[in-house]
Structure formats: structure tokens, C-alpha cells
Design an enzyme around this catalytic site. Sequence first.
Site, PDB file in Angstrom:
ATOM      1  N   LYS A   1       0.813  -1.212   0.000  1.00  0.00           N
ATOM      2  CA  LYS A   1       0.000   0.000   0.000  1.00  0.00           C
ATOM      3  C   LYS A   1       0.859   1.280   0.000  1.00  0.00           C
ATOM      4  O   LYS A   1       2.059   1.238   0.304  1.00  0.00           O
ATOM      5  CB  LYS A   1      -0.918  -0.017   1.233  1.00  0.00           C
ATOM      6  CG  LYS A   1      -1.968  -1.132   1.199  1.00  0.00           C
ATOM      7  CD  LYS A   1      -2.909  -1.018   2.392  1.00  0.00           C
ATOM      8  CE  LYS A   1      -3.978  -2.095   2.364  1.00  0.00           C
ATOM      9  NZ  LYS A   1      -4.924  -1.969   3.498  1.00  0.00           N
TER      10      LYS A   1
ATOM     11  N   GLU B   1      -9.704 -11.651  -6.859  1.00  0.00           N
ATOM     12  CA  GLU B   1      -8.777 -10.516  -6.779  1.00  0.00           C
ATOM     13  C   GLU B   1      -7.623 -10.640  -7.777  1.00  0.00           C
ATOM     14  O   GLU B   1      -7.176  -9.640  -8.350  1.00  0.00           O
ATOM     15  CB  GLU B   1      -8.248 -10.377  -5.351  1.00  0.00           C
ATOM     16  CG  GLU B   1      -9.350  -9.932  -4.390  1.00  0.00           C
ATOM     17  CD  GLU B   1      -8.872  -9.656  -2.970  1.00  0.00           C
ATOM     18  OE1 GLU B   1      -9.625  -9.039  -2.213  1.00  0.00           O
ATOM     19  OE2 GLU B   1      -7.741 -10.069  -2.621  1.00  0.00           O
TER      20      GLU B   1
ATOM     21  N   ASN C   1      -2.035   0.344   6.899  1.00  0.00           N
ATOM     22  CA  ASN C   1      -1.544  -0.926   7.441  1.00  0.00           C
ATOM     23  C   ASN C   1      -0.702  -1.714   6.444  1.00  0.00           C
ATOM     24  O   ASN C   1      -0.637  -2.939   6.489  1.00  0.00           O
ATOM     25  CB  ASN C   1      -2.692  -1.754   8.028  1.00  0.00           C
ATOM     26  CG  ASN C   1      -3.775  -2.031   7.008  1.00  0.00           C
ATOM     27  OD1 ASN C   1      -3.574  -1.801   5.827  1.00  0.00           O
ATOM     28  ND2 ASN C   1      -4.902  -2.546   7.458  1.00  0.00           N
TER      29      ASN C   1
ATOM     30  N   TYR D   1     -13.050  -2.931  -2.612  1.00  0.00           N
ATOM     31  CA  TYR D   1     -13.518  -2.674  -1.241  1.00  0.00           C
ATOM     32  C   TYR D   1     -15.043  -2.583  -1.183  1.00  0.00           C
ATOM     33  O   TYR D   1     -15.586  -1.846  -0.351  1.00  0.00           O
ATOM     34  CB  TYR D   1     -12.870  -1.395  -0.707  1.00  0.00           C
ATOM     35  CG  TYR D   1     -11.394  -1.571  -0.351  1.00  0.00           C
ATOM     36  CD1 TYR D   1     -10.973  -2.626   0.473  1.00  0.00           C
ATOM     37  CD2 TYR D   1     -10.433  -0.685  -0.807  1.00  0.00           C
ATOM     38  CE1 TYR D   1      -9.634  -2.794   0.796  1.00  0.00           C
ATOM     39  CE2 TYR D   1      -9.085  -0.848  -0.482  1.00  0.00           C
ATOM     40  CZ  TYR D   1      -8.691  -1.899   0.327  1.00  0.00           C
ATOM     41  OH  TYR D   1      -7.370  -2.068   0.661  1.00  0.00           O
TER      42      TYR D   1
ATOM     43  N   HIS E   1      -2.226  -5.351   1.699  1.00  0.00           N
ATOM     44  CA  HIS E   1      -3.507  -6.045   1.556  1.00  0.00           C
ATOM     45  C   HIS E   1      -3.205  -7.482   1.189  1.00  0.00           C
ATOM     46  O   HIS E   1      -2.271  -7.744   0.422  1.00  0.00           O
ATOM     47  CB  HIS E   1      -4.349  -5.430   0.425  1.00  0.00           C
ATOM     48  CG  HIS E   1      -5.458  -6.336  -0.019  1.00  0.00           C
ATOM     49  ND1 HIS E   1      -6.674  -6.382   0.629  1.00  0.00           N
ATOM     50  CD2 HIS E   1      -5.516  -7.280  -0.995  1.00  0.00           C
ATOM     51  CE1 HIS E   1      -7.431  -7.300   0.047  1.00  0.00           C
ATOM     52  NE2 HIS E   1      -6.755  -7.861  -0.938  1.00  0.00           N
TER      53      HIS E   1
HETATM   54  P1  DAT Z   1      -7.948  -6.468   5.871  1.00  0.00           P
HETATM   55  O1  DAT Z   1      -7.124  -5.481   5.069  1.00  0.00           O
HETATM   56  O2  DAT Z   1      -7.214  -6.911   7.100  1.00  0.00           O
HETATM   57  O3  DAT Z   1      -8.451  -7.615   5.032  1.00  0.00           O
HETATM   58  P2  DAT Z   1     -10.634  -5.354   5.741  1.00  0.00           P
HETATM   59  O4  DAT Z   1     -10.839  -6.108   4.489  1.00  0.00           O
HETATM   60  O5  DAT Z   1     -11.679  -5.463   6.806  1.00  0.00           O
HETATM   61  O6  DAT Z   1      -9.229  -5.695   6.422  1.00  0.00           O
HETATM   62  O7  DAT Z   1     -10.505  -3.792   5.428  1.00  0.00           O
HETATM   63  C1  DAT Z   1      -9.815  -3.382   4.272  1.00  0.00           C
HETATM   64  C2  DAT Z   1      -9.027  -2.143   4.610  1.00  0.00           C
HETATM   65  O8  DAT Z   1      -9.918  -1.083   4.980  1.00  0.00           O
HETATM   66  C3  DAT Z   1      -8.090  -2.283   5.811  1.00  0.00           C
HETATM   67  O9  DAT Z   1      -6.870  -2.884   5.478  1.00  0.00           O
HETATM   68  C4  DAT Z   1      -7.927  -0.860   6.230  1.00  0.00           C
HETATM   69  C5  DAT Z   1      -9.304  -0.260   5.980  1.00  0.00           C
HETATM   70  N1  DAT Z   1     -10.109  -0.315   7.201  1.00  0.00           N
HETATM   71  C6  DAT Z   1     -10.777  -1.380   7.705  1.00  0.00           C
HETATM   72  N2  DAT Z   1     -11.404  -1.070   8.843  1.00  0.00           N
HETATM   73  C7  DAT Z   1     -11.148   0.250   9.078  1.00  0.00           C
HETATM   74  C8  DAT Z   1     -11.511   1.186  10.082  1.00  0.00           C
HETATM   75  N3  DAT Z   1     -12.289   0.845  11.114  1.00  0.00           N
HETATM   76  N4  DAT Z   1     -11.030   2.448   9.980  1.00  0.00           N
HETATM   77  C9  DAT Z   1     -10.264   2.832   8.952  1.00  0.00           C
HETATM   78  N5  DAT Z   1      -9.879   1.985   7.947  1.00  0.00           N
HETATM   79  C10 DAT Z   1     -10.312   0.732   8.011  1.00  0.00           C
HETATM   80 MG    MG Z   2      -9.795  -7.590   3.482  1.00  0.00          MG
END
Ligand code: DAT
Ligand code: MG
Length: 153
Positions: A9, A126, A112, A49, A115
Site C-alpha cells: 500500500k 482478486e 496498514n 472494497y 492487503h
Molecule cells: P484487511 O485489510 O485486514 O483484510 P478489511 O478487508 O476489513 O481488512 O478492510 C480493508 C481495509 O480497509 C483495511 O486494510 C484498512 C481499511 N479499514 C478497515 N477497517 C477500518 C476502520 N475501522 N477504519 C479505517 N480503515 C479501516
Molecule cells: Mg480484506
Amino acid sequence: MERTLVLVKPDALQRSLIGQILQRFERKGLKLVGMKMMSLSDAILREHYAHLADKPFFAGLAKFMKSTPVIVMCWEGVEVVSTVRLLCGITKSREADTGSIRGDFAMSVSCNVVHASDSVATAEKEIQRFFSKDELFEYDKTEYAHVYSDDEM
Ligand code: DAT
Ligand code: MG
């Protein structure tokens, strides 16, 4: 063999972490079968997303993911989807296990670093979303004889 999609990212690009992140997957014994740099469009981000489209942080997430290009990688290995999720660590980086990528390199939920596909079915979608067929490669990795035992492959 199983394949998974990883994005490095924009926060990782800004912090010059691409090499260190790539090395985590390489040293684990995974096989790189596709890699490129790409700017993400609103269209691909809405699709990628879709499960977060109604969240209040979605606009900020999309803005962040467009702030620099990303590195798109496809990794192959036995049970590679779950293995890569473990290597990445949980979404909330501050609580991610030390030794995982997020645990070692990140402090934020939104920034973070990586992905990774969350299931085999998601990975298939994906990989198709981010790669055309001619951008994915098949080759013999002789090192596999030392990474896996015959009955695992
Ligand atoms: P992951 O990346 O661990 O699969 P996810 O699919 O639930 O997690 O979410 C995708 C991304 O969205 C995540 O890497 C960062 C962002 N995200 C998720 N929850 C969030 C939150 N509560 N606040 C801000 N960004 C968030
Ligand atoms: Mg995810």
C-alpha cells in the site's frame, strides 16, 4: 497450486518498505508468479472494497489507496492464502502479532502497509481483478524440493 493477491500500500511506498515486505514472502518459501506497479482507479477500488462501501471511512480509504501507485503481487504456495494472511497480521496493526508485517511495521488501522486476499474464493477474484493472464507466470522453482516435502505438494 493455490495463489493469493498482495498489494503493497501507499504508506509502505512512502516509507521505503517495498523490499522488506517482499522479502518476508520470499524468505517464507513462497513463489512469486506476478508483480507490477499500478495506480488504482475509483472503479477498481469500489470493486475491491465493495464490502466496505457503506463505511464512514470508505472515502478516506479510497483517497489513501490512490495517493501513490501500489505494488501488486501474486504469490503461489501450499495453502498460500492463509499463510500470507498470517504473515501480514490482523487489520488493527497495533494489535497485530510481533513478527507479522503489520505487527512489525505499522501503527494504524487504515495505514496498514499491505492487503492480502482473505479466502481462496476471494483470491481467485482478486487475482483476476488485478492481473491479466499474460502477467502471471508458471515456472519451476527448484528450491521447492527443500521448502516442501513431496507429500505436501
Ligand atoms: P484487511 O485489510 O485486514 O483484510 P478489511 O478487508 O476489513 O481488512 O478492510 C480493508 C481495509 O480497509 C483495511 O486494510 C484498512 C481499511 N479499514 C478497515 N477497517 C477500518 C476502520 N475501522 N477504519 C479505517 N480503515 C479501516
Ligand atoms: Mg480484506
